[in-house]
Design a protein around this motif. Structure first.
Motif, PDB file in Angstrom:
ATOM      1  N   PHE A  16       0.847  -1.447   0.006  1.00  0.00           N
ATOM      2  CA  PHE A  16      -0.168  -0.113  -0.038  1.00  0.00           C
ATOM      3  C   PHE A  16       0.757   1.361  -0.126  1.00  0.00           C
ATOM      4  CE2 PHE A  16      -3.070  -3.099   1.758  1.00  0.00           C
ATOM      5  CZ  PHE A  16      -3.830  -3.023   1.047  1.00  0.00           C
ATOM      6  N   ALA A  17       2.096   1.262   0.852  1.00  0.00           N
ATOM      7  CA  ALA A  17       2.617   2.211   0.981  1.00  0.00           C
ATOM      8  C   ALA A  17       3.692   2.664  -0.793  1.00  0.00           C
ATOM      9  CB  ALA A  17       4.110   2.177   1.795  1.00  0.00           C
ATOM     10  N   GLN A  18       3.837   1.440  -1.196  1.00  0.00           N
ATOM     11  CA  GLN A  18       4.254   1.583  -2.360  1.00  0.00           C
ATOM     12  C   GLN A  18       3.563   2.367  -3.699  1.00  0.00           C
ATOM     13  OE1 GLN A  18       7.525   1.307  -3.091  1.00  0.00           O
ATOM     14  NE2 GLN A  18       8.349  -0.599  -2.574  1.00  0.00           N
ATOM     15  N   VAL A  19       2.262   1.742  -3.535  1.00  0.00           N
ATOM     16  CA  VAL A  19       1.149   2.316  -4.599  1.00  0.00           C
ATOM     17  C   VAL A  19       1.020   3.773  -4.149  1.00  0.00           C
ATOM     18  CG1 VAL A  19      -1.342   1.965  -4.993  1.00  0.00           C
ATOM     19  CG2 VAL A  19      -0.006   0.006  -4.663  1.00  0.00           C
ATOM     20  N   LEU A  20       0.836   4.134  -2.998  1.00  0.00           N
ATOM     21  CA  LEU A  20       0.594   5.397  -2.494  1.00  0.00           C
ATOM     22  C   LEU A  20       1.622   6.573  -3.064  1.00  0.00           C
ATOM     23  CD1 LEU A  20      -1.261   4.994   0.736  1.00  0.00           C
ATOM     24  CD2 LEU A  20      -2.236   5.799  -1.253  1.00  0.00           C
ATOM     25  N   GLU A  21       2.959   6.016  -2.961  1.00  0.00           N
ATOM     26  CA  GLU A  21       4.158   6.722  -3.346  1.00  0.00           C
ATOM     27  C   GLU A  21       4.034   6.838  -4.832  1.00  0.00           C
ATOM     28  OE1 GLU A  21       7.543   4.743  -1.362  1.00  0.00           O
ATOM     29  OE2 GLU A  21       7.105   5.677   0.524  1.00  0.00           O
ATOM     30  N   VAL A  31       1.347   6.919  -6.752  1.00  0.00           N
ATOM     31  CA  VAL A  31       0.346   7.711  -7.161  1.00  0.00           C
ATOM     32  C   VAL A  31       1.161   9.336  -7.000  1.00  0.00           C
ATOM     33  CG1 VAL A  31      -1.668   8.998  -6.484  1.00  0.00           C
ATOM     34  CG2 VAL A  31      -1.408   6.453  -6.445  1.00  0.00           C
ATOM     35  N   LEU A  32       1.795   9.512  -5.890  1.00  0.00           N
ATOM     36  CA  LEU A  32       2.291  10.808  -5.790  1.00  0.00           C
ATOM     37  C   LEU A  32       3.831  11.261  -6.810  1.00  0.00           C
ATOM     38  CD1 LEU A  32       2.937  10.838  -1.731  1.00  0.00           C
ATOM     39  CD2 LEU A  32       1.298  12.207  -2.987  1.00  0.00           C
ATOM     40  N   LEU A  33       4.086  10.189  -7.039  1.00  0.00           N
ATOM     41  CA  LEU A  33       5.259  10.353  -8.431  1.00  0.00           C
ATOM     42  C   LEU A  33       4.568  10.659  -9.718  1.00  0.00           C
ATOM     43  CD1 LEU A  33       7.646   7.385  -7.213  1.00  0.00           C
ATOM     44  CD2 LEU A  33       8.228  10.114  -7.481  1.00  0.00           C
ATOM     45  N   GLY A  34       3.237   9.575  -9.830  1.00  0.00           N
ATOM     46  CA  GLY A  34       2.602   9.940 -10.972  1.00  0.00           C
ATOM     47  C   GLY A  34       1.741  11.286 -11.340  1.00  0.00           C
ATOM     48  N   PHE A  89       5.920  17.079  -1.868  1.00  0.00           N
ATOM     49  CA  PHE A  89       5.267  16.319  -0.700  1.00  0.00           C
ATOM     50  C   PHE A  89       6.318  15.050  -0.280  1.00  0.00           C
ATOM     51  CE2 PHE A  89       2.898  13.184   1.218  1.00  0.00           C
ATOM     52  CZ  PHE A  89       2.160  13.861   2.304  1.00  0.00           C
ATOM     53  N   LEU A  90       6.494  14.429  -1.455  1.00  0.00           N
ATOM     54  CA  LEU A  90       7.180  13.143  -1.353  1.00  0.00           C
ATOM     55  C   LEU A  90       8.405  13.343  -0.725  1.00  0.00           C
ATOM     56  CD1 LEU A  90       6.835   9.952  -1.667  1.00  0.00           C
ATOM     57  CD2 LEU A  90       7.832  10.078  -3.927  1.00  0.00           C
ATOM     58  N   SER A  91       9.222  14.138  -0.963  1.00  0.00           N
ATOM     59  CA  SER A  91      10.485  14.644  -0.190  1.00  0.00           C
ATOM     60  C   SER A  91      10.323  14.928   1.206  1.00  0.00           C
ATOM     61  CB  SER A  91      11.178  15.786  -1.210  1.00  0.00           C
ATOM     62  OG  SER A  91      11.465  15.326  -2.632  1.00  0.00           O
ATOM     63  N   TRP A  92       9.352  15.996   1.347  1.00  0.00           N
ATOM     64  CA  TRP A  92       9.086  16.451   2.625  1.00  0.00           C
ATOM     65  C   TRP A  92       8.662  15.318   3.646  1.00  0.00           C
ATOM     66  CZ3 TRP A  92      11.471  20.401   4.745  1.00  0.00           C
ATOM     67  CH2 TRP A  92      11.803  21.492   3.832  1.00  0.00           C
ATOM     68  N   SER A  93       8.060  14.450   3.078  1.00  0.00           N
ATOM     69  CA  SER A  93       7.515  13.229   3.733  1.00  0.00           C
ATOM     70  C   SER A  93       8.491  12.448   4.390  1.00  0.00           C
ATOM     71  CB  SER A  93       6.502  12.319   3.088  1.00  0.00           C
ATOM     72  OG  SER A  93       7.196  11.695   1.987  1.00  0.00           O
ATOM     73  N   GLN A  94       9.693  12.712   3.634  1.00  0.00           N
ATOM     74  CA  GLN A  94      10.796  11.895   4.170  1.00  0.00           C
ATOM     75  C   GLN A  94      11.289  12.071   5.623  1.00  0.00           C
ATOM     76  OE1 GLN A  94      11.503   9.047   2.610  1.00  0.00           O
ATOM     77  NE2 GLN A  94      10.184   9.896   1.036  1.00  0.00           N
ATOM     78  N   LEU A  95      10.869  13.636   6.188  1.00  0.00           N
ATOM     79  CA  LEU A  95      11.108  13.846   7.378  1.00  0.00           C
ATOM     80  C   LEU A  95      10.376  13.300   8.295  1.00  0.00           C
ATOM     81  CD1 LEU A  95      11.460  17.749   6.707  1.00  0.00           C
ATOM     82  CD2 LEU A  95      13.445  16.042   7.143  1.00  0.00           C
ATOM     83  N   LEU A 120       2.842   4.860   4.891  1.00  0.00           N
ATOM     84  CA  LEU A 120       1.544   4.654   4.613  1.00  0.00           C
ATOM     85  C   LEU A 120       0.425   5.604   4.803  1.00  0.00           C
ATOM     86  CD1 LEU A 120      -0.761   2.324   3.250  1.00  0.00           C
ATOM     87  CD2 LEU A 120      -0.361   1.605   5.707  1.00  0.00           C
ATOM     88  N   VAL A 121       0.817   5.958   6.046  1.00  0.00           N
ATOM     89  CA  VAL A 121      -0.009   7.059   6.702  1.00  0.00           C
ATOM     90  C   VAL A 121       0.012   8.394   5.902  1.00  0.00           C
ATOM     91  CG1 VAL A 121      -0.787   8.645   8.764  1.00  0.00           C
ATOM     92  CG2 VAL A 121      -0.290   5.995   9.051  1.00  0.00           C
ATOM     93  N   GLN A 122       1.235   8.938   5.692  1.00  0.00           N
ATOM     94  CA  GLN A 122       1.542  10.262   5.120  1.00  0.00           C
ATOM     95  C   GLN A 122       0.772  10.253   3.641  1.00  0.00           C
ATOM     96  OE1 GLN A 122       5.147  12.438   6.095  1.00  0.00           O
ATOM     97  NE2 GLN A 122       5.869  10.476   6.436  1.00  0.00           N
ATOM     98  N   GLY A 123       1.039   9.010   2.985  1.00  0.00           N
ATOM     99  CA  GLY A 123       0.693   8.937   1.480  1.00  0.00           C
ATOM    100  C   GLY A 123      -0.908   8.787   1.598  1.00  0.00           C
ATOM    101  N   ALA A 124      -1.469   8.140   2.386  1.00  0.00           N
ATOM    102  CA  ALA A 124      -2.839   8.055   2.301  1.00  0.00           C
ATOM    103  C   ALA A 124      -3.568   9.412   2.534  1.00  0.00           C
ATOM    104  CB  ALA A 124      -3.230   6.977   3.526  1.00  0.00           C
TER     105      ALA A 124
END
Length: 194
Positions: A115-120, A122-125, A131-137, A172-176
């Protein structure tokens, strides 16, 4: 003393025995991320953005989530099966119970990683790279916090598995939240970021 110094050679060997197949199994869901990354942009930009009256991107995400569910169950079951047969990894019967004890923790992480992979994906797509970069924090914060709590609780090498779970859950939570609440790709007002 460092947390690593708290691990005995036996506990480190037991961890490594199950970590190796777990990390390989975790990459089995990577094609789901790639599918979202590759197929979502044309769906959002195409002239016909609906299928059966529903947004294509939302239906596509449902398909990917279904595949992630199946993958999570298969991967979790696989790692539990491996953990229940520690003699596959080592003839040292002294660490077999420890390897077996890691099974549920590894399975929990693998259940959610798809699920985490799918959401990431989507963010990439959708080009939501900032957001994806900042979520690493958030991911680092979740991992470091779990690491510190595991150390204080004296969980030893089991704490390393909890750090893995915390990282996957954070992703997963951040992506969702981003995909389903803040910036749903199927909303007409949300165009891909480029």
């Amino acid at each position: 003393t460092s947390l690593a110094a708290q691990f005995s050679v036996a506990s480190t060997a037991a961890f490594q025995a199950l970590w190796n197949p777990t990390s390989v199994l975790g990459f089995a869901t990577y094609p789901l991320k790639q599918a979202a990354q590759v197929f979502l942009p044309p769906m959002l930009a195409g002239p016909d953005q609906t299928v059966g009256g529903a947004p294509k991107s939302r239906e596509f995400l449902k398909v990917l989530a279904s595949l992630a569910s199946v993958c999570g169950v298969v991967l979790s079951t696989s790692v539990l099966a491996l953990a229940s047969r520690p003699s596959l990894f080592t003839p040292d019967a002294g660490i077999h119970p420890l390897i077996t004890s890691f099974g549920p923790l590894a399975a929990a992480g693998l259940l959610a990683v798809g699920f985490a992979q799918v959401l990431e994906g989507v963010l990439l797509g959708t080009g939501d790279l900032a957001f994806l970069s900042w979520s690493q924090l958030g991911n680092v914060l979740a991992s470091v916090s779990t690491f510190a709590l595991a150390r204080v609780a004296g969980l030893g090498v089991h704490g390393a598995w909890l750090v893995f779970i915390a990282l996957v859950i954070s992703r997963l939570v951040q992506g969702a939240v981003r995909v389903f609440v803040q910036r749903r790709p199927w909303d007409a007002a949300v165009a891909p970021i480029r």
